[in-house]
Design a protein around this motif. Structure first.
Motif, PDB file in Angstrom:
ATOM      1  N   LEU A 199       0.823  -1.213   0.000  1.00 19.86           N
ATOM      2  CA  LEU A 199       0.000   0.000   0.000  1.00 19.86           C
ATOM      3  C   LEU A 199       0.856   1.262   0.000  1.00 19.86           C
ATOM      4  O   LEU A 199       0.646   2.175  -0.812  1.00 19.86           O
ATOM      5  N   LEU A 200       1.833   1.339   0.893  1.00 25.08           N
ATOM      6  CA  LEU A 200       2.660   2.540   0.968  1.00 25.08           C
ATOM      7  C   LEU A 200       3.576   2.671  -0.251  1.00 25.08           C
ATOM      8  O   LEU A 200       3.845   3.776  -0.717  1.00 25.08           O
ATOM      9  N   GLY A 201       4.028   1.523  -0.772  1.00 25.59           N
ATOM     10  CA  GLY A 201       4.807   1.565  -2.006  1.00 25.59           C
ATOM     11  C   GLY A 201       3.974   2.049  -3.177  1.00 25.59           C
ATOM     12  O   GLY A 201       4.429   2.844  -4.004  1.00 25.59           O
ATOM     13  N   ALA A 202       2.733   1.575  -3.256  1.00 28.70           N
ATOM     14  CA  ALA A 202       1.826   2.015  -4.318  1.00 28.70           C
ATOM     15  C   ALA A 202       1.536   3.505  -4.187  1.00 28.70           C
ATOM     16  O   ALA A 202       1.459   4.231  -5.190  1.00 28.70           O
ATOM     17  N   ALA A 236      -7.681  -3.215  -1.900  1.00 29.41           N
ATOM     18  CA  ALA A 236      -8.724  -2.429  -2.559  1.00 29.41           C
ATOM     19  C   ALA A 236      -8.296  -0.976  -2.743  1.00 29.41           C
ATOM     20  O   ALA A 236      -8.741  -0.299  -3.671  1.00 29.41           O
ATOM     21  N   VAL A 237      -7.413  -0.494  -1.858  1.00 29.45           N
ATOM     22  CA  VAL A 237      -6.904   0.873  -1.957  1.00 29.45           C
ATOM     23  C   VAL A 237      -5.660   0.926  -2.852  1.00 29.45           C
ATOM     24  O   VAL A 237      -5.493   1.853  -3.659  1.00 29.45           O
ATOM     25  N   ALA A 238      -4.782  -0.059  -2.728  1.00 28.32           N
ATOM     26  CA  ALA A 238      -3.505  -0.036  -3.437  1.00 28.32           C
ATOM     27  C   ALA A 238      -3.651  -0.268  -4.936  1.00 28.32           C
ATOM     28  O   ALA A 238      -2.939   0.366  -5.729  1.00 28.32           O
ATOM     29  N   ILE A 239      -4.544  -1.161  -5.326  1.00 34.72           N
ATOM     30  CA  ILE A 239      -4.667  -1.488  -6.757  1.00 34.72           C
ATOM     31  C   ILE A 239      -5.031  -0.270  -7.597  1.00 34.72           C
ATOM     32  O   ILE A 239      -4.397  -0.016  -8.639  1.00 34.72           O
ATOM     33  N   PRO A 240      -6.040   0.541  -7.219  1.00 36.96           N
ATOM     34  CA  PRO A 240      -6.302   1.764  -7.995  1.00 36.96           C
ATOM     35  C   PRO A 240      -5.106   2.717  -8.031  1.00 36.96           C
ATOM     36  O   PRO A 240      -4.878   3.396  -9.037  1.00 36.96           O
ATOM     37  N   ARG A 247       0.609   3.723 -13.141  1.00 34.10           N
ATOM     38  CA  ARG A 247       0.968   3.244 -14.476  1.00 34.10           C
ATOM     39  C   ARG A 247       0.496   4.234 -15.547  1.00 34.10           C
ATOM     40  O   ARG A 247       1.216   4.547 -16.485  1.00 34.10           O
ATOM     41  N   ARG A 248      -0.720   4.728 -15.400  1.00 27.91           N
ATOM     42  CA  ARG A 248      -1.242   5.690 -16.365  1.00 27.91           C
ATOM     43  C   ARG A 248      -0.440   6.985 -16.343  1.00 27.91           C
ATOM     44  O   ARG A 248      -0.177   7.587 -17.384  1.00 27.91           O
ATOM     45  N   PRO A 305       3.210  10.784 -19.920  1.00 29.50           N
ATOM     46  CA  PRO A 305       4.329  11.610 -20.376  1.00 29.50           C
ATOM     47  C   PRO A 305       5.101  10.969 -21.519  1.00 29.50           C
ATOM     48  O   PRO A 305       5.583  11.665 -22.399  1.00 29.50           O
ATOM     49  N   THR A 306       5.209   9.640 -21.514  1.00 21.85           N
ATOM     50  CA  THR A 306       5.920   8.942 -22.584  1.00 21.85           C
ATOM     51  C   THR A 306       5.214   9.145 -23.917  1.00 21.85           C
ATOM     52  O   THR A 306       5.824   9.412 -24.944  1.00 21.85           O
TER      53      THR A 306
END
Length: 298
Positions: free
Chosen positions: A197-200, A267-271, A277-278, A283-284
Motif C-alpha cells: 500500500l505505501l509503495g503504491a 482495494a486501496v492499493a490497486i487503484p 501506471r497511467r 508523459p511517454t
C-alpha cells in the motif's frame, strides 16, 4: 564535482553516487540517529519522549536531504514543499479511511469490544502524535525514500519500480518479525497491507509527504483506539478487547495481523498502482507525439 582528466566523474564519485552506496549511508544515519534518540527518550518522562521523537524525525529529514545532495548528488522532488499541505492532508484522509473501514468491519463481526477509557487525555494524545510522527517519517524516509528509489535506479526504468515495490514490501514485512507477538503470518500481512500500500502510494504521487500522512494517520488511530500497533501497545483513549479467531482480530499483535486490513489495503492499493501506471505512460506518449510533430515540421 571531482573529475578525471578526461572530464568524467572520479572513481570515488562514481562509488558514492552508486545507488547501493547512498542507500546504505542514508539508512545508517537516518535509523541510527533515531534509534539513539528513542533510547534516550525511553529513559525520560512523557515530555522527554515527545521531544526526542520530534528531534529524531527532524534529524531524519536533515540526514536524508544531506545524503541525497552530497552523496547521491540528486535533487529531492519527493520532499518538495510545494503542495505539502495538500499531499499530507490527502495522505491523512486515506490513512484514516483505511483504518476506520478495517476496524469497523472487525467490530461488526464481534471480534472487538470497545470501551471508552481515557487517562490524561492531553498527554496520551500528545505522545501518540509525536511518537508516531517520528516513526512514520523515519520508516518512510528509509523504505520509500532510500530503498525504493535506490532499487528502482539499480534495476532500470522499465521494471525498476515494480522490483522496488516487491523488495521494499518484503523488507518492511520482514523488519516487523522482530516485534512482540510477531509471526510469519503477521509479517506477510504487513508486507501486503503496509509494504504494498505505501509503495503504491509513493509510485502514484512520488511524494513522501503523502506517504508520511498515510503511515502517521494509520498508527495514531490504531494507538488511540487501544489496539497494539505492530505488537506494541501504548495507552489510548479507548480499550479494545479481542475475542475469537486471531486471523480475524489480529490477536495480541493488533489489527495489522487480521486478514481484513489486508483485503482493504489491496482495494486501496490497486487503484493507486493503476493510476501510477497511467501517469507514467502519459508523459511517454506526449514525448512521442512531440517527436512526431517535430518530424512533420521538418
Amino acid at each position: 564535482m571531482a573529475t578525471t582528466t578526461a572530464g568524467k566523474p572520479s572513481v570515488m564519485r562514481r562509488i558514492l553516487t552508486f545507488p547501493l552506496t547512498w542507500m546504505i549511508i542514508g539508512t545508517v544515519f537516518v535509523f541510527l540517529t533515531n534509534a539513539i534518540l528513542v533510547g534516550v527518550g525511553s529513559e525520560m518522562d512523557a515530555t522527554g519522549v515527545i521531544v526526542t521523537a520530534l528531534i529524531g524525525a527532524a534529524a531524519g529529514l536533515v540526514f536524508y536531504q544531506l545524503t541525497m545532495w552530497l552523496v547521491a548528488r540528486r535533487r529531492t522532488p519527493e520532499l518538495t514543499v510545494r503542495g505539502i499541505g495538500r499531499e499530507t492532508f490527502l495522505g491523512l484522509a486515506i490513512g484514516v479511511l483505511f483504518i476506520a473501514v478495517s476496524y469497523l468491519i472487525v467490530v461488526a463481526t464481534g471480534a472487538y469490544t470497545v470501551t471508552w477509557a481515557p487517562h490524561d487525555v492531553t498527554t496520551t494524545v500528545a505522545l501518540a502524535l509525536a511518537v508516531n510522527a517520528g516513526a512514520a517519517i523515519v520508516e518512510e524516509l528509509t523504505f520509500r525514500g532510500l530503498l525504493f528509489q535506490g532499487v528502482e535506479q539499480l534495476c532500470g526504468p522499465r521494471v525498476g519500480r515494480w522490483i522496488a515495490l516487491a523488495v521494499t514490501a518484503a523488507f518492511f514485512g520482514g523488519a516487523h518479525l522482530l516485534n512482540p507477538g510477531a509471526t510469519l503470518w503477521s509479517s506477510l500481512a504487513i508486507a501486503i497491507e503496509a509494504g504494498v500500500l505505501l509503495g503504491a502510494a509513493f509510485m502514484w504521487r512520488r511524494n513522501l509527504w503523502f506517504v508520511f500522512g498515510i503511515h502517521f494517520a494509520w498508527n495514531v488511530i490504531e494507538g488511540l483506539l487501544g489496539i497494539p500497533v505492530s505488537g506494541h501497545r501504548d495507552p489510548g483513549l479507548f480499550v479494545t478487547t479481542v475475542h475469537g479467531d486471531g486471523l480475524l482480530s489480529g490477536g495480541a499483535f493488533g489489527l495489522e495481523a487480521s486478514f481484513v486490513p489486508v483485503l482493504v489495503s489491496l482495494a486501496v492499493a490497486i487503484p493507486m498502482l493503476v493510476a501510477a501506471r497511467r501517469r507514467r505512460v502519459a508523459p511517454t506518449r506526449s514525448a512521442a507525439a512531440r517527436v512526431r510533430l517535430e518530424a512533420v515540421g521538418r
